[in-house]
Structures are given as C-alpha cells and as structure tokens.
Design a protein around this motif. Structure first.
Motif, PDB file in Angstrom:
ATOM      1  N   GLU A   1       0.816   5.653   0.031  1.00 24.45           N
ATOM      2  CA  GLU A   1       0.035   6.845   0.349  1.00 24.45           C
ATOM      3  C   GLU A   1       0.660   8.036  -0.355  1.00 24.45           C
ATOM      4  O   GLU A   1       1.884   8.141  -0.451  1.00 24.45           O
ATOM      5  CB  GLU A   1       0.028   7.097   1.856  1.00 24.45           C
ATOM      6  CG  GLU A   1      -0.737   6.079   2.650  1.00 24.45           C
ATOM      7  CD  GLU A   1      -0.650   6.329   4.146  1.00 24.45           C
ATOM      8  OE1 GLU A   1       0.063   7.267   4.571  1.00 24.45           O
ATOM      9  OE2 GLU A   1      -1.292   5.575   4.884  1.00 24.45           O
TER      10      GLU A   1
ATOM     11  N   ALA B   1      -5.287   8.065 -10.002  1.00 22.37           N
ATOM     12  CA  ALA B   1      -6.524   7.490 -10.529  1.00 22.37           C
ATOM     13  C   ALA B   1      -6.166   6.416 -11.544  1.00 22.37           C
ATOM     14  O   ALA B   1      -5.185   6.555 -12.284  1.00 22.37           O
ATOM     15  CB  ALA B   1      -7.383   8.564 -11.186  1.00 22.37           C
TER      16      ALA B   1
ATOM     17  N   ARG C   1      -2.551  13.427  -6.561  1.00 20.48           N
ATOM     18  CA  ARG C   1      -3.603  12.413  -6.560  1.00 20.48           C
ATOM     19  C   ARG C   1      -3.314  11.336  -7.592  1.00 20.48           C
ATOM     20  O   ARG C   1      -2.501  11.521  -8.484  1.00 20.48           O
ATOM     21  CB  ARG C   1      -4.973  13.041  -6.790  1.00 20.48           C
ATOM     22  CG  ARG C   1      -5.148  13.770  -8.081  1.00 20.48           C
ATOM     23  CD  ARG C   1      -6.546  14.376  -8.162  1.00 20.48           C
ATOM     24  NE  ARG C   1      -6.566  15.570  -8.969  1.00 20.48           N
ATOM     25  CZ  ARG C   1      -6.439  16.799  -8.497  1.00 20.48           C
ATOM     26  NH1 ARG C   1      -6.278  17.000  -7.219  1.00 20.48           N
ATOM     27  NH2 ARG C   1      -6.470  17.833  -9.291  1.00 20.48           N
TER      28      ARG C   1
ATOM     29  N   GLU D   1       0.845  -1.193   0.000  1.00 18.69           N
ATOM     30  CA  GLU D   1       0.000   0.000   0.000  1.00 18.69           C
ATOM     31  C   GLU D   1       0.877   1.238   0.000  1.00 18.69           C
ATOM     32  O   GLU D   1       1.851   1.316   0.732  1.00 18.69           O
ATOM     33  CB  GLU D   1      -0.918  -0.006   1.217  1.00 18.69           C
ATOM     34  CG  GLU D   1      -1.937  -1.125   1.184  1.00 18.69           C
ATOM     35  CD  GLU D   1      -2.917  -1.060   2.344  1.00 18.69           C
ATOM     36  OE1 GLU D   1      -3.062   0.018   2.946  1.00 18.69           O
ATOM     37  OE2 GLU D   1      -3.520  -2.094   2.634  1.00 18.69           O
TER      38      GLU D   1
ATOM     39  N   THR E   1      -4.863  -0.668  -7.800  1.00 20.14           N
ATOM     40  CA  THR E   1      -6.126   0.031  -7.586  1.00 20.14           C
ATOM     41  C   THR E   1      -5.859   1.319  -6.834  1.00 20.14           C
ATOM     42  O   THR E   1      -4.870   1.435  -6.108  1.00 20.14           O
ATOM     43  CB  THR E   1      -7.121  -0.830  -6.781  1.00 20.14           C
ATOM     44  OG1 THR E   1      -6.504  -1.220  -5.559  1.00 20.14           O
ATOM     45  CG2 THR E   1      -7.553  -2.052  -7.549  1.00 20.14           C
ATOM     46  N   ALA E   2      -6.746   2.280  -7.010  1.00 23.41           N
ATOM     47  CA  ALA E   2      -6.676   3.545  -6.292  1.00 23.41           C
ATOM     48  C   ALA E   2      -8.016   3.758  -5.605  1.00 23.41           C
ATOM     49  O   ALA E   2      -8.893   4.445  -6.123  1.00 23.41           O
ATOM     50  CB  ALA E   2      -6.361   4.689  -7.250  1.00 23.41           C
ATOM     51  N   PRO E   3      -8.213   3.158  -4.384  1.00 20.15           N
ATOM     52  CA  PRO E   3      -9.497   3.278  -3.705  1.00 20.15           C
ATOM     53  C   PRO E   3      -9.835   4.717  -3.326  1.00 20.15           C
ATOM     54  O   PRO E   3     -10.992   5.099  -3.333  1.00 20.15           O
ATOM     55  CB  PRO E   3      -9.346   2.415  -2.459  1.00 20.15           C
ATOM     56  CG  PRO E   3      -7.926   2.032  -2.361  1.00 20.15           C
ATOM     57  CD  PRO E   3      -7.267   2.342  -3.651  1.00 20.15           C
ATOM     58  N   LYS E   4      -8.827   5.524  -3.012  1.00 22.74           N
ATOM     59  CA  LYS E   4      -9.000   6.957  -2.738  1.00 22.74           C
ATOM     60  C   LYS E   4      -8.027   7.701  -3.627  1.00 22.74           C
ATOM     61  O   LYS E   4      -7.122   7.099  -4.202  1.00 22.74           O
ATOM     62  CB  LYS E   4      -8.688   7.268  -1.273  1.00 22.74           C
ATOM     63  CG  LYS E   4      -9.571   6.572  -0.276  1.00 22.74           C
ATOM     64  CD  LYS E   4      -9.139   6.958   1.124  1.00 22.74           C
ATOM     65  CE  LYS E   4      -9.837   6.109   2.167  1.00 22.74           C
ATOM     66  NZ  LYS E   4      -9.269   6.307   3.495  1.00 22.74           N
ATOM     67  N   GLN E   5      -8.176   9.012  -3.705  1.00 25.05           N
ATOM     68  CA  GLN E   5      -7.275   9.803  -4.539  1.00 25.05           C
ATOM     69  C   GLN E   5      -5.853   9.808  -4.004  1.00 25.05           C
ATOM     70  O   GLN E   5      -4.905  10.001  -4.756  1.00 25.05           O
ATOM     71  CB  GLN E   5      -7.767  11.247  -4.638  1.00 25.05           C
ATOM     72  CG  GLN E   5      -8.963  11.421  -5.524  1.00 25.05           C
ATOM     73  CD  GLN E   5      -9.328  12.879  -5.701  1.00 25.05           C
ATOM     74  OE1 GLN E   5      -8.884  13.731  -4.939  1.00 25.05           O
ATOM     75  NE2 GLN E   5     -10.145  13.163  -6.691  1.00 25.05           N
ATOM     76  N   ASN E   6      -5.692   9.598  -2.700  1.00 21.27           N
ATOM     77  CA  ASN E   6      -4.352   9.654  -2.110  1.00 21.27           C
ATOM     78  C   ASN E   6      -3.861   8.278  -1.657  1.00 21.27           C
ATOM     79  O   ASN E   6      -2.999   8.194  -0.800  1.00 21.27           O
ATOM     80  CB  ASN E   6      -4.325  10.633  -0.944  1.00 21.27           C
ATOM     81  CG  ASN E   6      -5.219  10.202   0.200  1.00 21.27           C
ATOM     82  OD1 ASN E   6      -6.077   9.353   0.039  1.00 21.27           O
ATOM     83  ND2 ASN E   6      -5.004  10.777   1.355  1.00 21.27           N
ATOM     84  N   GLN E   7      -4.395   7.213  -2.232  1.00 20.86           N
ATOM     85  CA  GLN E   7      -4.009   5.862  -1.828  1.00 20.86           C
ATOM     86  C   GLN E   7      -3.875   4.977  -3.061  1.00 20.86           C
ATOM     87  O   GLN E   7      -4.708   5.037  -3.969  1.00 20.86           O
ATOM     88  CB  GLN E   7      -5.070   5.293  -0.888  1.00 20.86           C
ATOM     89  CG  GLN E   7      -4.687   4.011  -0.228  1.00 20.86           C
ATOM     90  CD  GLN E   7      -5.774   3.532   0.738  1.00 20.86           C
ATOM     91  OE1 GLN E   7      -6.888   4.035   0.722  1.00 20.86           O
ATOM     92  NE2 GLN E   7      -5.440   2.561   1.541  1.00 20.86           N
TER      93      GLN E   7
END
Length: 177
Positions: A88, A97, A95, A86, A124-130
């Motif tokens: 961050e 995507a 960001r 993972e 995968t990018a579950p959030k814009q910053n992850q």
C-alpha cells in the motif's frame, strides 16, 4: 525429531515431481521449479507424495530435514497457487502505475521512479495506491516487494511511504510546543 520433516508433501492433481540425485523438479500449471537439497537428506517420490528423510543423526542433518521439506512444499505451492505480496502507498501525491513491464512510482521525489519487473514476476497496480506482486518463486516475490518498498519505507510520524498491506506502523507523537 523434526515434526515438519516427518510429514510427506502431498502432490495435488496436475502436479508432477521427479528426483535426480539431490535435485527435485516440480511441474505444475504455473510453471516448473527446482530445488537442490544438501547431502544430509534423501528425497524420494512415492505414492503421489514427496518424502524427505535425514541421512544421519547429526544436528546439521536434522536441521536440513525440516528446511528441505519446507522448500519442497513451497515448490508445490508455487506451481499450483503461486505467492502474492500486497503493498500500500500512503502519502499526498504518491501513486503507482504499470506501463508495460515497468512500474512507475511517484513518491515525492523530483523525478519519477521506474522499476523494471524481473521475469517470472507479475506486478499489477489495481488502484493508484496499491501494488500487487505475484509469482511462483516465494523468494523472488518477497525480494521484489522489498525492493519496491525500499524506495520509500513508511515513516513513523505520518505513516507516509510504501508498506506491506498487513504491516503495522508504530506511530510516534510529534514535537510538542
């Protein structure tokens, strides 16, 4: 005597292993992985477990014993659970995507960074910053995560950049007036 090498690698249900010469092939629900061991060790499949034994008493044989057992264990873990890293992203306007097979990163450059995901890896990018990198090959998962992190490594003053989720950034104090 290798403490790691002595333990046989258990094969969970749904996983099969076959040995031909120095190459072991492990099949499981997440795919097929192979590993070719050096001539210093012997690999054998017995009683639903894989045993690795050294062929001699030399230092190299003992080194390869533990390493080969760990590699076989990683094959089994890769085809059953898989590996995951993972990342961050910290920074204003930074960001990520996913768009098809391409990871699009906005990292403060004048252009958008497009990272093509290799075969066998799921990003995968579950959030814009992850960002989550997953796959059956531990080495390839780690290399893809390192390549993504390389675009903007974290800096010590504000912590901006791409970092591993479990990474600690040693912070520095800025200049004083």
């Amino acid at each position: 005597m290798s403490r790691i090498g002595k333990k046989p690698v258990e094969l969970p249900s749904g996983v099969s292993a076959s040995v031909s010469g120095q190459t072991i092939e492990v099949k499981g629900p997440k795919g097929t992985r192979t590993f070719t061991a050096t001539d210093d060790v012997t690999i054998a499949v017995e009683d639903n477990a894989v045993a690795v034994t050294p062929r001699g008493k030399s230092k190299r044989a003992r080194q390869q014993w533990g390493m080969s057992r760990t590699m076989v264990d990683n094959l089994v873990q890769g085809v059953t659970e898989g590996f995951k890293k993972e990342l961050e992203i910290n920074g204003v306007g930074y960001r990520a995507a996913m768009q098809g097979n391409v990871l699009k990163l906005n990292l403060g450059y004048s252009h958008e960074v497009n990272f093509t995901v290799p075969d066998g890896i799921t990003v995968t990018a579950p959030k814009q910053n992850q960002i989550v990198v997953e796959g059956a090959d531990q080495q390839l998962v780690g290399q893809v995560a390192a390549n993504i992190r390389e675009w903007r490594p974290p800096e010590p003053y504000k912590g901006k950049g791409i970092k591993y989720a479990d990474e600690y950034i040693f912070r520095k104090e800025g200049k004083r007036k």
